[in-house]
Design an enzyme around this catalytic site. Structure first.
Site, PDB file in Angstrom:
ATOM      1  N   CYS A  36       0.826  -1.215   0.000  1.00 35.59           N
ATOM      2  CA  CYS A  36       0.000   0.000   0.000  1.00 35.59           C
ATOM      3  C   CYS A  36       0.858   1.262   0.000  1.00 35.59           C
ATOM      4  CB  CYS A  36      -0.996  -0.004   1.153  1.00 35.59           C
ATOM      5  SG  CYS A  36      -0.272  -0.270   2.758  1.00 35.59           S
ATOM      6  N   HIS A 314      -0.952   1.424   7.484  1.00 32.18           N
ATOM      7  CA  HIS A 314      -1.631   1.323   6.193  1.00 32.18           C
ATOM      8  C   HIS A 314      -1.564   2.685   5.500  1.00 32.18           C
ATOM      9  CE1 HIS A 314      -4.273  -0.042   3.095  1.00 32.18           C
ATOM     10  NE2 HIS A 314      -5.227   0.822   3.409  1.00 32.18           N
TER      11      HIS A 314
END
Ligand SMILES: [Zn+2]
Length: 355
Positions: A36, A314
């Site tokens: 990510c 994230h």
């Protein structure tokens, strides 16, 4: 005399319309196992309108340069990703080839572990500049070493050495660092290029503004034991940074990660959750830069966000589509529209501004 080197880049409103007709640019990126950080950066670059046009209309093919260690392959793989993202054929795509190519040149990006998106962006910019570098013809003989140029311009031409790239033109600026002897006021200036500004946050503040961070970055700093060339002795000196060249795309990174001084032996990274207020429109950089070429007014078009800790975090991206004029959240393979009011958050890690 200010040297102006013209790089003819074929982009126009027609190309943007052409992209609009062909595809949407609202395509997600599959997470290939902690990728990510990479996806977030790719989506920010994929919303840099001039770069997208350059890749989609094929002009980059004239510039692919095989003489550096990456042999043009990083640029070619990124171009393939951008073209797929704008083809309008896919809801999301996987970037295995780009990831493999990146992993060949930087071990850290090969494995399945989470990495720092800022580090990835900084290295990627340098690779892209080398991969897309072309020689420019100076307008007159020996202009690269011309003595009449102001120091900042001369330093810039020494840095570029008559090699250009769209990436250099768009993203690279220059910082002047001046050291001044406290005793005799002797000064010494050096110049460095940057592809992004990496800013510290004010200590122990729950909230601050981007302007606070820029002021902190540019404020005087006392350095002891400077070898003053005039006093010929070690002296206290004052170091000051100034932006001497503003790029058309200004990328600003917030240093949220730090090593906890109480736990420095274990090298544990902590994260500052400071809420940073930054303008979406009309960031005026004139007060933070020397009188330098370029437009000092900037508008935000992309943000790389980080949630959680360094190890278990994230990344997402918020990007404003140049086609639709709306903000979208790119969360790996999922792309959703968001209101502009959601763009500012304490997750903001890297800001992309365009003049
Ligand atoms: Zn001195």
């Amino acid at each position: 005399m200010v040297l102006k080197v013209k790089v003819r880049l074929k982009y126009s409103h027609n190309h943007i319309v052409w992209l609009f007709k062909r595809g949407r640019g609202l395509t997600g990126l599959k997470n290939l196992g902690n990728t990510c950080y990479m996806n977030s950066i790719i989506q920010c670059l994929n919303n840099t309108a001039i770069l997208v046009t350059y890749f989609c209309n094929g002009q980059y093919l004239e510039h692919v340069n095989r003489s550096h260690s990456t042999r043009g392959a990083i640029a070619e793989e990124l171009a393939a990703v951008v073209r797929a993202l704008w083809s309008g054929q896919y809801r999301f795509i996987a970037t295995k080839d780009l990831r493999n190519e990146v992993g060949k040149h930087q071990r850290a990006f090969r494995g399945g572990e989470q990495q720092d998106s800022h580090e990835f962006l900084t290295i990627l910019m340098d690779w892209l500049h080398l991969d897309l570098q072309f020689a420019i013809k100076p307008p007159q003989k020996n202009v690269c070493v011309q003595e009449g140029l102001p120091a900042a311009e001369r330093a810039w031409h020494e840095y570029t050495r008559c090699k250009e790239s769209l990436v250099l033109r768009l993203f690279y600026g220059q910082i002047r660092s001046t050291v001044r002897c406290v005793r005799c006021a002797e000064r010494s200036a050096t110049y460095d290029s940057f592809s992004n500004l990496s800013l510290e946050l004010p200590a122990a503040a729950a909230r601050c503004t981007l302007q606070d961070c820029l002021n902190l970055y540019l404020k005087d700093e006392t350095i002891p034991g400077w070898n003053c060339p005039k006093c010929k002795e070690k002296r206290d000196a004052v170091k000051k940074l100034d932006i001497s060249r503003l790029p058309p795309v200004l990328v600003i990174h917030f240093k949220r990660f730090y090593v906890d001084p109480k736990e420095y032996m274990s090298n544990t990274y902590r994260k500052k959750q400071t809420y940073i207020d930054f303008p979406l429109e009309e960031l005026d950089m004139s007060q933070f830069s020397l009188h330098c070429p370029g437009n000092p007014m900037y508008n935000l078009y992309a943000v790389s966000n980080h949630y959680g800790s360094m190890e278990g975090g994230h990344y997402t991206a918020y990007c404003k589509s140049s086609v639709y004029g709306k903000w979208y959240k790119y969360d790996d393979h999922v792309v959703t529209e968001i209101p502009a009011s959601e763009v500012k958050s304490s997750a903001a890690s890297i800001l992309f501004y365009t003049s």
